[in-house]
Design a protein around this motif. Structure first.
Motif, PDB file in Angstrom:
ATOM      1  N   ASN A  75       0.188  10.934  -4.383  1.00 20.07           N
ATOM      2  CA  ASN A  75      -0.340   9.869  -3.520  1.00 20.07           C
ATOM      3  C   ASN A  75       0.333   8.525  -3.747  1.00 20.07           C
ATOM      4  N   ALA A  76       1.438   8.486  -4.466  1.00 20.37           N
ATOM      5  CA  ALA A  76       2.035   7.194  -4.790  1.00 20.37           C
ATOM      6  C   ALA A  76       3.544   7.309  -4.932  1.00 20.37           C
ATOM      7  N   LEU A  77       4.191   6.150  -4.942  1.00 18.77           N
ATOM      8  CA  LEU A  77       5.624   6.064  -5.122  1.00 18.77           C
ATOM      9  C   LEU A  77       5.922   4.920  -6.075  1.00 18.77           C
ATOM     10  N   LEU A  78       6.846   5.149  -7.026  1.00 19.04           N
ATOM     11  CA  LEU A  78       7.261   4.118  -7.968  1.00 19.04           C
ATOM     12  C   LEU A  78       8.686   3.692  -7.647  1.00 19.04           C
ATOM     13  N   MET A  79       8.908   2.383  -7.623  1.00 13.40           N
ATOM     14  CA  MET A  79      10.223   1.847  -7.311  1.00 13.40           C
ATOM     15  C   MET A  79      10.610   0.833  -8.377  1.00 13.40           C
ATOM     16  N   SER A  80      11.820   0.930  -8.909  1.00 11.33           N
ATOM     17  CA  SER A  80      12.271  -0.005  -9.940  1.00 11.33           C
ATOM     18  C   SER A  80      13.716  -0.402  -9.670  1.00 11.33           C
ATOM     19  N   LEU A  81      14.132  -1.488 -10.302  1.00 15.84           N
ATOM     20  CA  LEU A  81      15.469  -2.031 -10.085  1.00 15.84           C
ATOM     21  C   LEU A  81      16.122  -2.341 -11.424  1.00 15.84           C
ATOM     22  N   GLU A 177      -9.573   4.478   4.145  1.00 17.01           N
ATOM     23  CA  GLU A 177      -8.163   4.569   3.774  1.00 17.01           C
ATOM     24  C   GLU A 177      -7.598   3.184   3.475  1.00 17.01           C
ATOM     25  N   ALA A 178      -6.807   3.127   2.426  1.00 13.64           N
ATOM     26  CA  ALA A 178      -6.231   1.851   2.005  1.00 13.64           C
ATOM     27  C   ALA A 178      -4.825   2.082   1.462  1.00 13.64           C
ATOM     28  N   GLY A 179      -4.082   1.007   1.366  1.00 10.51           N
ATOM     29  CA  GLY A 179      -2.744   1.039   0.776  1.00 10.51           C
ATOM     30  C   GLY A 179      -2.653  -0.031  -0.293  1.00 10.51           C
ATOM     31  N   ILE A 180      -1.895   0.237  -1.339  1.00  8.24           N
ATOM     32  CA  ILE A 180      -1.780  -0.723  -2.442  1.00  8.24           C
ATOM     33  C   ILE A 180      -0.320  -0.927  -2.810  1.00  8.24           C
ATOM     34  N   PHE A 181       0.012  -2.164  -3.132  1.00  8.65           N
ATOM     35  CA  PHE A 181       1.333  -2.530  -3.639  1.00  8.65           C
ATOM     36  C   PHE A 181       1.102  -3.323  -4.921  1.00  8.65           C
ATOM     37  N   GLY A 182       1.678  -2.874  -6.033  1.00  2.98           N
ATOM     38  CA  GLY A 182       1.439  -3.593  -7.281  1.00  2.98           C
ATOM     39  C   GLY A 182       2.429  -3.214  -8.364  1.00  2.98           C
ATOM     40  N   ALA A 228       0.970   3.062  -2.949  1.00  2.00           N
ATOM     41  CA  ALA A 228       0.150   4.260  -2.788  1.00  2.00           C
ATOM     42  C   ALA A 228      -0.739   4.171  -1.558  1.00  2.00           C
ATOM     43  N   SER A 229      -1.186   5.327  -1.110  1.00  2.00           N
ATOM     44  CA  SER A 229      -2.132   5.462  -0.007  1.00  2.00           C
ATOM     45  C   SER A 229      -3.280   6.351  -0.464  1.00  2.00           C
ATOM     46  N   GLU A 230      -4.509   5.841  -0.349  1.00  2.00           N
ATOM     47  CA  GLU A 230      -5.671   6.612  -0.806  1.00  2.00           C
ATOM     48  C   GLU A 230      -6.932   5.923  -0.308  1.00  2.00           C
ATOM     49  N   ILE A 235      -8.340   4.195  -4.861  1.00  2.00           N
ATOM     50  CA  ILE A 235      -6.967   3.699  -4.909  1.00  2.00           C
ATOM     51  C   ILE A 235      -6.788   2.638  -5.995  1.00  2.00           C
ATOM     52  N   VAL A 236      -7.804   1.785  -6.183  1.00  2.00           N
ATOM     53  CA  VAL A 236      -7.720   0.745  -7.213  1.00  2.00           C
ATOM     54  C   VAL A 236      -7.913   1.353  -8.598  1.00  2.00           C
ATOM     55  N   GLU A 237      -8.817   2.321  -8.706  1.00  2.00           N
ATOM     56  CA  GLU A 237      -9.053   2.964  -9.996  1.00  2.00           C
ATOM     57  C   GLU A 237      -7.807   3.723 -10.456  1.00  2.00           C
TER      58      GLU A 237
END
Length: 397
Positions: A75-81, A177-182, A228-230, A235-237
């Motif tokens: 349910n999520a994706l991790l992105m790094s640079l 349904e919610a989306g999170i960016f963090g 993530a989408s959940e 989603i916050v937990e």
């Protein structure tokens, strides 16, 4: 550079488009300085992806190399640079935006359908749901802003959106349904999410580095950006669990239960008040109170943590022993990284305080409960580090 989601390798672009109906995905952007020239680097073409890889893109520039990596989780994706200095001179990094996502204008035209959960900078900052077209509200008194907000942010004072610290949640009003960016950690950069509410707005995921120097051949790895989408509130937990895992959080077996003087007495606390409440809590074991915490108000000034007011005639160790005699543990509050201009610490050790390039002390703002302004301490100063070590050793004893 703006990349249509269908051009992004792997599931990433489709996930963004399907979940949030965002028409475009932009990344990355780097605010840096080289050879006394400050500029914003944004790639003008898609990055190079090694054959057989759909999780990594590279950009090779004359003076530096940038690598963006993403990987899927449930349910999520991790992105790094990762950024490497290829020049013979130091680079100065001010900020990195791992991702900029163009907002569908329909979301801003129908703000009643979408809520934004804004996370505050610290415990005194606004943290709540906001309408999708809301903008930031600023304290009328400057010093209150300094005390309650991250006023050094490049987004501070902007009137075209909302600033959320570390993470931001998008949620439909009529659905779960919610989306999170963090960001998962804050080790190298300070994570910010800015929801820009202009007609052609963006959701900007930024790491503030405040002018970090990157030496030749040195590499900088950013915090991971979690998307993530959940359903709400899972989603916050789940995001909190991911943060805890990334930061190796020490999680107790059960929630701690205690009593704090602040919520009854604020700064008008005395030793006799503490002893009375410890006796009452100890006489009612069914309440399950494990800790009795002495909060703000025992010290003569912020910074002078071992100098007691007259309302505490005996050393704090006596109070701790009394609490322990009632079957509970003693806790104490302090704000160790700042000190009042009226403190003994400031008067005797002005060299321990953080200063800007002009030699001026760094103001932390004004709190009427603390009888004056508070200044930031320089945590890199060896003598201050020794003082802090001895302070905590004394309080723990």
């Amino acid at each position: 550079m703006r990349v249509r989601p269908k051009k992004v390798k792997g599931q990433f672009g489709f996930w963004i488009e399907d979940l949030f109906n965002f028409p475009a995905f932009t990344f990355p952007a780097i605010d840096l300085e080289l050879s006394e020239r400050r500029f914003l680097w944004i790639p003008d073409e898609p990055g190079y992806a090694p054959e057989g890889s759909s999780q990594t893109w590279y950009w090779f520039v004359q003076d530096f190399e940038v690598e963006v990596t993403w990987k899927a989780r449930e349910n999520a994706l991790l992105m790094s640079l990762k950024m490497t200095n290829l020049s013979e001179l130091p680079l100065t990094i001010y900020a990195i935006d791992p991702a900029r996502i163009t907002i569908d204008p329909l979301l801003l035209k129908n703000p009643a359908q979408l809520s934004i959960f804004q996370n505050g900078f610290q415990s005194w900052s606004p943290t709540r749901f906001r309408k999708a077209n809301d903008t930031m509200k600023f304290p009328r008194i400057k010093s209150f802003g300094e005390m309650n907000h991250y006023t050094d942010s490049g987004f501070w004072k902007r009137k075209d959106g909302l600033l959320s610290n570390q993470f931001l949640v998008l949620k439909e009003q009529s659905a779960l349904e919610a989306g999170i960016f963090g960001f998962l950690t804050q080790k190298t950069g300070l994570g910010e999410i800015f929801w820009q509410t202009t007609e052609r707005g963006q959701l900007i995921c930024r790491l503030d580095f405040g002018g970090k120097e990157l030496l030749p051949e040195q590499t900088l790895r950013t915090e991971a950006l979690y998307m993530a989408s959940e359903n709400w509130p899972d989603i916050v937990e789940n995001y909190a669990d991911a943060v805890g895992e990334a930061m190796s959080a020490r999680v107790p077996d059960r929630p701690l239960v205690g009593w704090s003087s602040w919520y009854e007495y604020y700064t008008k606390i005395s030793q006799s008040d503490m002893l009375a409440n410890a006796r009452i809590a100890g006489s009612q074991p069914e309440l399950g109170i494990e800790y009795i915490q002495l909060d703000d108000g025992y010290q003569t000034a912020v910074g002078d943590w071992l100098v007691r007011k007259k309302s505490f005639p005996e050393p704090l160790v006596k109070l701790a022993e009394a609490i322990k005699s009632h079957g509970m543990k003693a806790g104490i509050w302090l704000a160790p990284f700042m000190a009042s201009t009226k403190s003994i610490l400031y008067r005797e050790h002005p060299q321990w305080f953080l200063r800007d390039t002009n030699g001026k002390t760094i103001d932390c703002g004004f709190n009427p409960n603390w009888s004056g302004r508070s200044l930031a301490l320089d945590l890199t100063h060896p003598d201050l580090q020794d003082w802090l070590h001895n302070l905590f050793a004394a309080l723990r004893a």
